[in-house]
Scaffold this motif. Structure first.
Motif, PDB file in Angstrom:
ATOM      1  N   ARG A  68       0.829  -1.212   0.000  1.00 21.25           N
ATOM      2  CA  ARG A  68       0.000   0.000   0.000  1.00 21.25           C
ATOM      3  C   ARG A  68       0.858   1.254   0.000  1.00 21.25           C
ATOM      4  N   HIS A  69       1.965   1.199   0.719  1.00 21.73           N
ATOM      5  CA  HIS A  69       2.848   2.365   0.793  1.00 21.73           C
ATOM      6  C   HIS A  69       3.587   2.592  -0.524  1.00 21.73           C
ATOM      7  N   VAL A  70       4.031   1.504  -1.153  1.00 21.73           N
ATOM      8  CA  VAL A  70       4.818   1.600  -2.384  1.00 21.73           C
ATOM      9  C   VAL A  70       3.920   1.892  -3.586  1.00 21.73           C
ATOM     10  N   GLY A  71       2.696   1.338  -3.578  1.00 23.68           N
ATOM     11  CA  GLY A  71       1.773   1.535  -4.690  1.00 23.68           C
ATOM     12  C   GLY A  71       1.652   0.342  -5.607  1.00 23.68           C
ATOM     13  N   VAL A  72       1.825  -0.873  -5.036  1.00 25.75           N
ATOM     14  CA  VAL A  72       1.672  -2.101  -5.813  1.00 25.75           C
ATOM     15  C   VAL A  72       0.705  -3.019  -5.078  1.00 25.75           C
ATOM     16  N   ARG A  73       0.441  -4.189  -5.645  1.00 26.26           N
ATOM     17  CA  ARG A  73      -0.412  -5.181  -4.990  1.00 26.26           C
ATOM     18  C   ARG A  73       0.406  -6.009  -3.991  1.00 26.26           C
ATOM     19  N   GLY A  74      -0.277  -6.602  -3.054  1.00 25.29           N
ATOM     20  CA  GLY A  74       0.402  -7.411  -2.054  1.00 25.29           C
ATOM     21  C   GLY A  74       1.175  -8.572  -2.639  1.00 25.29           C
TER      22      GLY A  74
END
Length: 345
Positions: A68-74
Protein backbone atom coordinates in the motif's frame (compact mmCIF):
# COMPACT_ATOMS: atom_id res chain seq x y z
CA UNK A 1 39.72 7.47 -8.80
CA UNK A 2 41.64 4.37 -7.80
CA UNK A 3 39.19 2.16 -5.92
CA UNK A 4 40.51 -1.10 -4.56
CA UNK A 5 38.70 -4.39 -5.01
CA UNK A 6 36.50 -5.63 -2.19
CA UNK A 7 38.39 -7.31 0.62
CA UNK A 8 37.70 -10.91 1.49
CA UNK A 9 34.01 -10.81 2.19
CA UNK A 10 33.92 -13.30 5.02
CA UNK A 11 36.68 -11.64 7.02
CA UNK A 12 35.05 -8.26 6.44
CA UNK A 13 32.23 -9.28 8.76
CA UNK A 14 34.74 -8.97 11.60
CA UNK A 15 36.11 -5.55 10.67
CA UNK A 16 34.73 -3.91 13.81
CA UNK A 17 37.39 -5.73 15.81
CA UNK A 18 40.31 -4.82 13.57
CA UNK A 19 41.01 -1.29 14.82
CA UNK A 20 44.48 -0.99 16.35
CA UNK A 21 43.18 1.15 19.23
CA UNK A 22 40.00 1.12 21.33
CA UNK A 23 37.06 2.15 19.16
CA UNK A 24 35.83 5.69 19.83
CA UNK A 25 33.37 5.78 16.94
CA UNK A 26 31.99 2.81 15.01
CA UNK A 27 31.15 4.00 11.49
CA UNK A 28 31.65 0.66 9.80
CA UNK A 29 28.12 -0.44 8.88
CA UNK A 30 26.45 2.75 7.56
CA UNK A 31 24.00 2.64 10.43
CA UNK A 32 21.52 5.39 11.24
CA UNK A 33 22.94 7.36 14.21
CA UNK A 34 19.46 7.92 15.68
CA UNK A 35 17.58 5.33 17.76
CA UNK A 36 14.08 4.33 16.65
CA UNK A 37 11.46 7.02 17.00
CA UNK A 38 9.50 6.94 20.31
CA UNK A 39 6.27 6.00 18.50
CA UNK A 40 8.05 3.07 16.82
CA UNK A 41 9.49 1.88 20.13
CA UNK A 42 6.03 1.98 21.71
CA UNK A 43 4.60 -0.09 18.87
CA UNK A 44 7.41 -2.66 19.13
CA UNK A 45 7.04 -2.92 22.91
CA UNK A 46 3.31 -3.52 22.56
CA UNK A 47 4.02 -6.29 20.05
CA UNK A 48 6.60 -7.84 22.38
CA UNK A 49 3.92 -8.24 25.03
CA UNK A 50 2.60 -11.05 22.80
CA UNK A 51 6.03 -12.59 22.16
CA UNK A 52 4.81 -15.93 23.52
CA UNK A 53 2.73 -16.26 20.34
CA UNK A 54 4.08 -17.23 16.95
CA UNK A 55 3.99 -14.72 14.12
CA UNK A 56 2.22 -15.56 10.85
CA UNK A 57 3.34 -18.87 9.35
CA UNK A 58 3.99 -17.09 6.07
CA UNK A 59 3.90 -13.29 6.06
CA UNK A 60 0.74 -11.71 4.74
CA UNK A 61 0.30 -8.52 6.79
CA UNK A 62 3.73 -7.01 6.16
CA UNK A 63 3.68 -7.41 2.35
CA UNK A 64 0.24 -5.79 2.27
CA UNK A 65 1.36 -2.86 4.44
CA UNK A 66 4.43 -2.27 2.28
CA UNK A 67 2.48 -2.73 -0.95
CA UNK A 68 0.00 0.00 0.00
CA UNK A 69 2.85 2.37 0.79
CA UNK A 70 4.82 1.60 -2.38
CA UNK A 71 1.77 1.54 -4.69
CA UNK A 72 1.67 -2.10 -5.81
CA UNK A 73 -0.41 -5.18 -4.99
CA UNK A 74 0.40 -7.41 -2.05
CA UNK A 75 1.38 -10.29 -4.34
CA UNK A 76 4.09 -8.07 -5.82
CA UNK A 77 6.02 -7.81 -2.52
CA UNK A 78 8.28 -10.34 -0.82
CA UNK A 79 9.77 -9.72 2.63
CA UNK A 80 12.68 -11.19 4.53
CA UNK A 81 15.44 -10.79 7.09
CA UNK A 82 16.78 -7.46 5.95
CA UNK A 83 17.66 -6.71 2.35
CA UNK A 84 20.39 -9.34 2.71
CA UNK A 85 17.87 -12.06 3.51
CA UNK A 86 15.67 -11.09 0.58
CA UNK A 87 18.71 -10.94 -1.71
CA UNK A 88 19.55 -14.51 -0.72
CA UNK A 89 16.00 -15.64 -1.51
CA UNK A 90 16.24 -13.95 -4.92
CA UNK A 91 19.61 -15.48 -5.75
CA UNK A 92 18.43 -18.94 -4.73
CA UNK A 93 15.25 -18.53 -6.76
CA UNK A 94 16.74 -17.38 -10.06
CA UNK A 95 20.13 -19.12 -10.23
CA UNK A 96 21.22 -22.69 -10.71
CA UNK A 97 24.38 -24.72 -11.12
CA UNK A 98 27.01 -22.89 -13.13
CA UNK A 99 25.10 -19.61 -13.03
CA UNK A 100 26.78 -16.23 -12.74
CA UNK A 101 25.94 -12.93 -11.05
CA UNK A 102 27.27 -9.68 -12.52
CA UNK A 103 27.95 -6.79 -10.11
CA UNK A 104 30.09 -3.70 -9.89
CA UNK A 105 33.14 -3.98 -7.65
CA UNK A 106 33.59 -3.08 -4.89
CA UNK A 107 29.98 -3.61 -3.87
CA UNK A 108 27.89 -4.54 -0.86
CA UNK A 109 29.65 -7.44 0.85
CA UNK A 110 26.45 -9.47 1.02
CA UNK A 111 26.50 -10.32 -2.67
CA UNK A 112 29.88 -12.11 -2.72
CA UNK A 113 29.03 -13.85 0.55
CA UNK A 114 25.66 -15.12 -0.70
CA UNK A 115 27.12 -16.14 -4.06
CA UNK A 116 29.67 -18.28 -2.22
CA UNK A 117 27.01 -19.80 0.03
CA UNK A 118 24.68 -20.63 -2.87
CA UNK A 119 27.49 -21.86 -5.11
CA UNK A 120 27.21 -19.41 -8.01
CA UNK A 121 29.99 -17.42 -9.60
CA UNK A 122 30.30 -13.68 -9.07
CA UNK A 123 31.51 -11.67 -12.08
CA UNK A 124 32.93 -8.40 -10.69
CA UNK A 125 33.07 -5.40 -13.03
CA UNK A 126 35.33 -2.54 -11.84
CA UNK A 127 33.80 0.87 -11.22
CA UNK A 128 34.77 3.68 -13.55
CA UNK A 129 37.20 6.47 -12.66
CA UNK A 130 34.44 8.50 -10.96
CA UNK A 131 33.32 5.67 -8.67
CA UNK A 132 30.22 4.95 -10.75
CA UNK A 133 29.06 1.51 -11.81
CA UNK A 134 30.19 0.98 -15.38
CA UNK A 135 26.86 -0.12 -16.87
CA UNK A 136 28.19 -0.57 -20.44
CA UNK A 137 30.94 -2.85 -19.11
CA UNK A 138 28.44 -4.71 -16.94
CA UNK A 139 26.29 -5.22 -20.03
CA UNK A 140 29.26 -6.65 -21.91
CA UNK A 141 29.90 -9.06 -19.01
CA UNK A 142 26.49 -10.69 -19.47
CA UNK A 143 26.68 -14.03 -21.28
CA UNK A 144 24.72 -17.27 -21.47
CA UNK A 145 25.71 -18.17 -17.90
CA UNK A 146 24.43 -14.91 -16.40
CA UNK A 147 21.29 -15.35 -14.30
CA UNK A 148 21.32 -12.14 -12.27
CA UNK A 149 22.68 -8.59 -12.47
CA UNK A 150 22.81 -6.24 -9.50
CA UNK A 151 22.71 -2.45 -9.89
CA UNK A 152 23.00 -0.46 -6.66
CA UNK A 153 21.44 3.00 -6.62
CA UNK A 154 22.96 4.75 -4.71
CA UNK A 155 26.04 2.59 -5.01
CA UNK A 156 27.66 1.03 -1.99
CA UNK A 157 30.42 2.00 -1.10
CA UNK A 158 30.88 5.18 -3.16
CA UNK A 159 27.39 6.69 -2.84
CA UNK A 160 27.30 7.56 -6.53
CA UNK A 161 24.11 7.36 -8.61
CA UNK A 162 23.68 6.14 -12.17
CA UNK A 163 21.32 8.41 -14.09
CA UNK A 164 17.78 7.39 -14.97
CA UNK A 165 18.68 7.47 -18.66
CA UNK A 166 21.70 5.23 -18.20
CA UNK A 167 19.66 2.78 -16.16
CA UNK A 168 16.85 2.62 -18.71
CA UNK A 169 19.31 2.03 -21.56
CA UNK A 170 20.96 -0.72 -19.54
CA UNK A 171 17.67 -2.42 -18.64
CA UNK A 172 16.61 -2.32 -22.27
CA UNK A 173 19.77 -4.16 -23.29
CA UNK A 174 19.62 -6.91 -20.63
CA UNK A 175 18.08 -10.17 -21.94
CA UNK A 176 14.66 -10.80 -20.42
CA UNK A 177 15.81 -14.18 -19.08
CA UNK A 178 18.31 -12.36 -16.78
CA UNK A 179 16.88 -11.00 -13.53
CA UNK A 180 17.98 -7.49 -12.60
CA UNK A 181 18.03 -6.43 -8.94
CA UNK A 182 17.87 -2.68 -8.45
CA UNK A 183 19.31 -2.39 -4.94
CA UNK A 184 17.80 0.74 -3.39
CA UNK A 185 18.95 0.23 0.19
CA UNK A 186 19.71 3.95 0.47
CA UNK A 187 16.98 5.34 -1.82
CA UNK A 188 15.38 7.43 0.93
CA UNK A 189 18.48 9.64 0.98
CA UNK A 190 18.14 10.59 -2.69
CA UNK A 191 17.12 14.13 -3.57
CA UNK A 192 14.02 14.74 -5.70
CA UNK A 193 16.09 15.11 -8.88
CA UNK A 194 17.67 11.66 -8.48
CA UNK A 195 14.54 9.66 -7.66
CA UNK A 196 13.16 7.13 -10.10
CA UNK A 197 9.65 6.23 -11.14
CA UNK A 198 10.16 2.62 -10.12
CA UNK A 199 6.56 1.67 -10.86
CA UNK A 200 6.99 2.78 -14.49
CA UNK A 201 10.19 0.74 -14.71
CA UNK A 202 8.40 -2.34 -13.36
CA UNK A 203 5.61 -1.96 -15.89
CA UNK A 204 8.18 -1.91 -18.68
CA UNK A 205 10.72 -4.51 -17.50
CA UNK A 206 9.29 -7.83 -16.33
CA UNK A 207 12.73 -9.08 -15.20
CA UNK A 208 13.26 -6.25 -12.67
CA UNK A 209 13.10 -6.51 -8.87
CA UNK A 210 13.51 -3.48 -6.60
CA UNK A 211 15.22 -4.28 -3.28
CA UNK A 212 14.86 -2.05 -0.21
CA UNK A 213 15.42 -2.14 3.54
CA UNK A 214 14.26 -0.60 6.80
CA UNK A 215 17.80 -0.76 8.22
CA UNK A 216 19.15 2.56 6.94
CA UNK A 217 16.86 5.60 6.75
CA UNK A 218 14.28 4.01 9.06
CA UNK A 219 16.91 3.08 11.66
CA UNK A 220 15.64 -0.48 12.22
CA UNK A 221 18.81 -2.44 11.41
CA UNK A 222 18.49 -4.59 14.50
CA UNK A 223 14.99 -5.77 13.57
CA UNK A 224 16.14 -7.15 10.17
CA UNK A 225 13.34 -6.08 7.81
CA UNK A 226 13.83 -5.97 4.07
CA UNK A 227 11.65 -6.36 1.00
CA UNK A 228 11.59 -6.54 -2.77
CA UNK A 229 8.84 -5.77 -5.23
CA UNK A 230 8.29 -6.45 -8.91
CA UNK A 231 6.03 -8.35 -11.31
CA UNK A 232 3.92 -10.89 -9.42
CA UNK A 233 5.21 -13.83 -11.51
CA UNK A 234 8.82 -13.12 -10.55
CA UNK A 235 7.99 -12.32 -6.94
CA UNK A 236 6.13 -15.62 -6.63
CA UNK A 237 9.33 -17.50 -7.54
CA UNK A 238 11.12 -15.74 -4.70
CA UNK A 239 8.24 -16.25 -2.25
CA UNK A 240 8.53 -20.01 -2.64
CA UNK A 241 11.68 -19.76 -0.51
CA UNK A 242 9.96 -17.83 2.29
CA UNK A 243 11.06 -19.09 5.70
CA UNK A 244 8.04 -20.13 7.82
CA UNK A 245 7.59 -17.94 10.91
CA UNK A 246 10.46 -15.83 9.53
CA UNK A 247 8.92 -12.36 10.01
CA UNK A 248 8.27 -11.27 13.58
CA UNK A 249 5.16 -9.52 14.81
CA UNK A 250 7.49 -6.76 16.03
CA UNK A 251 8.59 -6.15 12.45
CA UNK A 252 4.99 -5.65 11.34
CA UNK A 253 4.40 -3.19 14.18
CA UNK A 254 7.64 -1.31 13.51
CA UNK A 255 6.93 -0.84 9.81
CA UNK A 256 3.37 0.38 10.40
CA UNK A 257 4.57 2.87 13.02
CA UNK A 258 7.45 4.03 10.84
CA UNK A 259 5.15 4.79 7.92
CA UNK A 260 2.88 6.73 10.28
CA UNK A 261 5.89 8.76 11.47
CA UNK A 262 7.07 9.73 7.98
CA UNK A 263 7.39 13.50 8.72
CA UNK A 264 9.68 12.81 11.69
CA UNK A 265 11.74 10.40 9.62
CA UNK A 266 12.13 13.00 6.89
CA UNK A 267 13.47 15.44 9.46
CA UNK A 268 16.09 12.90 10.50
CA UNK A 269 17.05 12.24 6.90
CA UNK A 270 17.58 15.98 6.37
CA UNK A 271 19.82 16.13 9.44
CA UNK A 272 21.90 13.20 8.24
CA UNK A 273 22.31 14.55 4.72
CA UNK A 274 23.24 17.99 6.07
CA UNK A 275 25.98 16.43 8.20
CA UNK A 276 27.13 14.42 5.18
CA UNK A 277 27.46 17.50 2.99
CA UNK A 278 29.20 19.52 5.69
CA UNK A 279 31.77 16.78 6.29
CA UNK A 280 32.32 16.20 2.58
CA UNK A 281 32.92 19.91 1.98
CA UNK A 282 35.41 20.03 4.84
CA UNK A 283 37.25 16.98 3.47
CA UNK A 284 37.29 18.47 -0.03
CA UNK A 285 38.81 21.63 1.40
CA UNK A 286 41.60 19.47 2.85
CA UNK A 287 42.31 18.00 -0.58
CA UNK A 288 40.47 14.68 -0.31
CA UNK A 289 38.70 13.75 -3.59
CA UNK A 290 35.46 12.56 -1.98
CA UNK A 291 32.80 11.40 -4.47
CA UNK A 292 29.42 13.10 -4.11
CA UNK A 293 27.39 10.70 -2.00
CA UNK A 294 23.64 10.23 -2.17
CA UNK A 295 23.50 7.90 0.84
CA UNK A 296 24.25 8.07 4.56
CA UNK A 297 27.96 7.45 4.14
CA UNK A 298 31.05 8.88 2.48
CA UNK A 299 33.79 7.08 0.58
CA UNK A 300 37.29 8.30 1.43
CA UNK A 301 39.82 7.22 -1.23
CA UNK A 302 43.19 5.98 -0.05
CA UNK A 303 46.03 5.51 0.42
CA UNK A 304 46.55 6.14 4.08
CA UNK A 305 42.97 6.92 5.07
CA UNK A 306 42.31 3.52 6.64
CA UNK A 307 45.49 3.68 8.70
CA UNK A 308 44.71 7.19 9.92
CA UNK A 309 41.20 6.22 10.99
CA UNK A 310 42.40 3.11 12.80
CA UNK A 311 45.00 5.16 14.69
CA UNK A 312 42.25 7.58 15.74
CA UNK A 313 40.07 4.75 17.05
CA UNK A 314 37.50 5.09 14.28
CA UNK A 315 36.05 1.86 12.92
CA UNK A 316 35.09 2.01 9.24
CA UNK A 317 34.62 -0.26 6.27
CA UNK A 318 38.20 -0.60 5.00
CA UNK A 319 39.45 -1.55 1.53
CA UNK A 320 42.78 -3.05 0.41
CA UNK A 321 44.03 0.16 -1.22
CA UNK A 322 43.77 2.07 2.07
CA UNK A 323 40.37 3.63 1.33
CA UNK A 324 37.44 3.63 3.72
CA UNK A 325 33.67 4.07 3.85
CA UNK A 326 32.27 5.89 6.90
CA UNK A 327 28.72 6.33 8.14
CA UNK A 328 27.64 9.97 8.55
CA UNK A 329 25.14 11.84 10.68
CA UNK A 330 26.93 11.96 14.03
CA UNK A 331 28.56 15.40 14.26
CA UNK A 332 31.14 14.39 16.89
CA UNK A 333 32.16 11.38 14.80
CA UNK A 334 32.47 13.58 11.72
CA UNK A 335 34.78 15.96 13.53
CA UNK A 336 36.92 13.02 14.66
CA UNK A 337 37.17 11.77 11.07
CA UNK A 338 38.20 15.21 9.82
CA UNK A 339 40.85 15.53 12.52
CA UNK A 340 42.20 12.07 11.73
CA UNK A 341 42.65 12.52 7.96
CA UNK A 342 43.02 16.30 7.49
CA UNK A 343 46.80 16.19 7.29
CA UNK A 344 47.08 13.36 4.77
CA UNK A 345 46.86 15.60 1.66
Amino acid sequence: MNIGSAEDTRSSRHHRRRASRPIRFDLSLSENPFPPLPSVLRAVNQALAQANRYPEFLPRQLPEIIARHVGVRGDQVVVGSGATGVAMQIIQAVTGGGAEIVTGTPTFDGYPIIAGMVGVNLVPVPLDASGDQDLPAMGRAIDKRTALVVVCRPHNPTGTVVSAGELKSFLGAVPNRVTVVLDEAYAEFLGPAERLDTLALLRRYSNLLVLRTFSKAYGLAGLRIGYAFGRSELVERVRRLQLPFGISTSAVAAVSASYAAEPELQTRIRLITAEREGLRNALLACGHPIPRSHANFLYLPGPGVATALRRAGIAAKFYPDGSARIAVGDRAAGRAVLAAVAGLR
